[in-house]
Design an enzyme around this catalytic site. Structure first.
Site, PDB file in Angstrom:
ATOM      1  CB  ALA A 188      -5.787  -0.019   9.985  1.00  0.00           C
ATOM      2  CD  GLN A 198      -8.397  -0.898   2.187  1.00  0.00           C
ATOM      3  OE1 GLN A 198      -7.938  -0.953   3.325  1.00  0.00           O
ATOM      4  NE2 GLN A 198      -7.698  -0.443   1.170  1.00  0.00           N
ATOM      5  CB  CYS A 257      -2.425  -4.412   4.174  1.00  0.00           C
ATOM      6  SG  CYS A 257      -1.889  -4.329   5.877  1.00  0.00           S
ATOM      7  N   GLY A 262       1.955   7.365  -2.086  1.00  0.00           N
ATOM      8  CA  GLY A 262       3.254   7.057  -1.485  1.00  0.00           C
ATOM      9  C   GLY A 262       4.126   8.283  -1.315  1.00  0.00           C
ATOM     10  CG  ASP A 263       7.294   8.182   0.457  1.00  0.00           C
ATOM     11  OD1 ASP A 263       6.693   7.735   1.443  1.00  0.00           O
ATOM     12  OD2 ASP A 263       8.337   7.685   0.004  1.00  0.00           O
ATOM     13  NE  ARG A 269       3.581   6.989   5.473  1.00  0.00           N
ATOM     14  CZ  ARG A 269       4.701   6.484   4.997  1.00  0.00           C
ATOM     15  NH1 ARG A 269       5.601   6.015   5.825  1.00  0.00           N
ATOM     16  NH2 ARG A 269       4.919   6.445   3.702  1.00  0.00           N
TER      17      ARG A 269
HETATM   18  C1  LIG Z   1      -0.867   3.561  10.177  1.00  0.00           C
HETATM   19  C2  LIG Z   1      -1.170   3.106   8.781  1.00  0.00           C
HETATM   20  C3  LIG Z   1      -2.270   2.316   8.544  1.00  0.00           C
HETATM   21  C4  LIG Z   1      -2.565   1.891   7.239  1.00  0.00           C
HETATM   22  N1  LIG Z   1      -3.697   1.160   7.023  1.00  0.00           N
HETATM   23  C5  LIG Z   1      -4.054   0.853   5.752  1.00  0.00           C
HETATM   24  C6  LIG Z   1      -5.310   0.246   5.480  1.00  0.00           C
HETATM   25  O1  LIG Z   1      -6.118  -0.019   6.373  1.00  0.00           O
HETATM   26  N2  LIG Z   1      -5.594  -0.037   4.174  1.00  0.00           N
HETATM   27  C7  LIG Z   1      -4.732   0.260   3.156  1.00  0.00           C
HETATM   28  O2  LIG Z   1      -5.037  -0.001   1.985  1.00  0.00           O
HETATM   29  N3  LIG Z   1      -3.555   0.857   3.392  1.00  0.00           N
HETATM   30  C8  LIG Z   1      -3.216   1.181   4.649  1.00  0.00           C
HETATM   31  N4  LIG Z   1      -2.052   1.866   4.872  1.00  0.00           N
HETATM   32  C9  LIG Z   1      -1.239   2.290   3.731  1.00  0.00           C
HETATM   33  C10 LIG Z   1      -1.652   3.697   3.288  1.00  0.00           C
HETATM   34  O3  LIG Z   1      -2.976   3.693   2.801  1.00  0.00           O
HETATM   35  C11 LIG Z   1      -0.718   4.224   2.193  1.00  0.00           C
HETATM   36  O4  LIG Z   1      -0.776   3.372   1.093  1.00  0.00           O
HETATM   37  C12 LIG Z   1       0.729   4.315   2.669  1.00  0.00           C
HETATM   38  O5  LIG Z   1       0.827   4.885   3.953  1.00  0.00           O
HETATM   39  C13 LIG Z   1       1.568   5.152   1.685  1.00  0.00           C
HETATM   40  O6  LIG Z   1       1.043   6.443   1.565  1.00  0.00           O
HETATM   41  P1  LIG Z   1       1.668   7.723   2.357  1.00  0.00           P
HETATM   42  O7  LIG Z   1       3.134   7.736   2.063  1.00  0.00           O
HETATM   43  O8  LIG Z   1       0.928   8.890   1.813  1.00  0.00           O
HETATM   44  O9  LIG Z   1       1.428   7.471   3.825  1.00  0.00           O
HETATM   45  C14 LIG Z   1      -1.733   2.265   6.162  1.00  0.00           C
HETATM   46  C15 LIG Z   1      -0.614   3.062   6.410  1.00  0.00           C
HETATM   47  C16 LIG Z   1      -0.327   3.496   7.701  1.00  0.00           C
HETATM   48  C17 LIG Z   1       0.875   4.371   7.942  1.00  0.00           C
END
Ligand SMILES: Cc1cc2nc3c(=O)[nH]c(=O)nc-3n(C[C@H](O)[C@H](O)[C@H](O)COP(=O)(O)O)c2cc1C
Length: 334
Positions: free
Chosen positions: A23, A75, A105, A206-207, A230
């Protein structure tokens, strides 16, 4: 041997590396850029299942789907089965080809209403929601969730089975519990256990921020795909690097400075058009800050570009940075 096939219902994705819904980040302009670098799928930012709120500018932008990027995945988040079912149908009417349900979330605003990852505490309600949404639409329904409510209550395997039984066609699992929020390291053992126990595709999340890590996680979990959140911020070309690593052609993915300039200027232009100048300039600031993490000698540029209020100034300063000219007209960062 790592498989590079990820299929969700009738859709065989072009790559097993997909963009996580985020988001405030993965709006239509950013999703388009990630697709252009080969993301196998992108999902819209989480949208409330309360359709009475869909007329707000925020929801309108979130539901502005890039319909040419198949499969169009949307979503939704909520806690009432019937409301989610109605929202899912409304999304399909707007062109959604995959409905993703958010049970990941941890945000208070979502959890207070027992939506997002708060739902993981109530497995009966999870089943009711998934049954209702799967029955409501004739497109694939997917579930994005965490490994559990907290470390003492890791129920990802049970939730995965509930989802599979309900007819959900793929799972994306963030390797943290709700209580972990974003702290600590993501763990992949639980994701691996879910993968062992279900037949439907599982996507690990995740990460994961580098090609090496993505391949390691695919090996550790035996998952069908990897979801990048991220790690794609300010670095949408990560999807090209990931694909190259999977093919064993990693050395050809170097980004030219001119390519980076074109990505950034194209992104700014799209954001200004998509949101209009005032919001577009504001949204662009965070993306520019992320891009700057990959730029040399960018301190002065970053300091200035996140403070200007007009689209033309954001573009001018970015062009100037790439020409290697500082504010006093001197050449630098060649
Ligand atoms: C700024 C931000 C917004 C996010 N918004 C959502 C969202 O709208 N829906 C969702 O399922 N996860 C959301 N997440 C979680 C991410 O989809 C993801 O599961 C989480 O960041 C872990 O993955 P990563 O380590 O690759 O960032 C959000 C994460 C971040 C950092």
């Amino acid at each position: 041997m790592i498989s590079n096939k990820l299929r969700i219902g009738p859709y065989e994705l072009s790559s097993p590396f997909v963009l996580a819904p985020m988001a405030g980040v993965t709006d239509a302009p950013f999703r388009r850029i990630c697709r252009s670098f080969g993301a196998g799928m992108t999902t819209s930012e989480m949208t409330t299942a309360d359709t009475s709120l869909w007329q707000t500018p925020k929801s309108r932008h979130r539901l502005d789907l890039d319909l040419d990027a198949e499969p169009v995945a949307v979503q939704i988040a909520g806690s009432e089965p019937e409301q989610l079912a109605l929202a899912a149908r409304a999304c399909v009417d707007r062109g959604a080809q995959i409905i993703d349900i958010n049970m990941g979330c941890p945000a208070k605003k979502v959890c207070r209403k027992a939506a997002g990852s708060a739902l993981l505490r109530d497995e009966k309600l999870v089943a009711e929601i998934l049954d209702a949404v799967v029955a409501a639409v004739d497109v694939p329904v997917t579930l994005k969730y965490r490994t559990g409510w907290d470390r003492e209550h890791r129920n990802a395997v049970r939730i995965g089975k509930i989802a599979e039984d309900a007819g959900v066609q793929a799972l994306a699992i963030h390797g943290r519990t709700r209580a972990d929020r974003y702290n600590g390291e993501a763990e992949y053992d639980t994701i691996a256990r879910v993968k062992e126990r279900v037949e439907i595709p599982v996507i690990a999340n995740g990460d994961i921020t580098t090609p090496e890590k993505s391949l390691e996680v695919l090996r550790l979990t035996n998952c069908d795909g990897v979801m990048i959140g991220r790690g794609a911020q300010g670095r949408p070309w990560i999807f090209r690097e990931l694909a190259a690593a999977l093919d064993g052609t990693a050395e050809n993915t170097q980004l030219e400075k001119s390519e980076l300039r074109d990505i950034m200027l194209g992104h700014l232009d799209e954001l200004h058009r998509f949101y209009g100048e005032t919001t577009g300039v504001r949204v662009a600031r965070k993306h520019l800050t992320w891009y700057c993490q990959n730029l040399e000698n960018a301190d002065e540029y970053r300091h200035r570009v996140v403070r200007v209020d007009s689209a033309s100034e954001q573009i001018r300063l970015t062009e100037q940075y790439f020409l290697g000219i500082d504010q006093s007209g001197k050449e630098k960062n060649k």
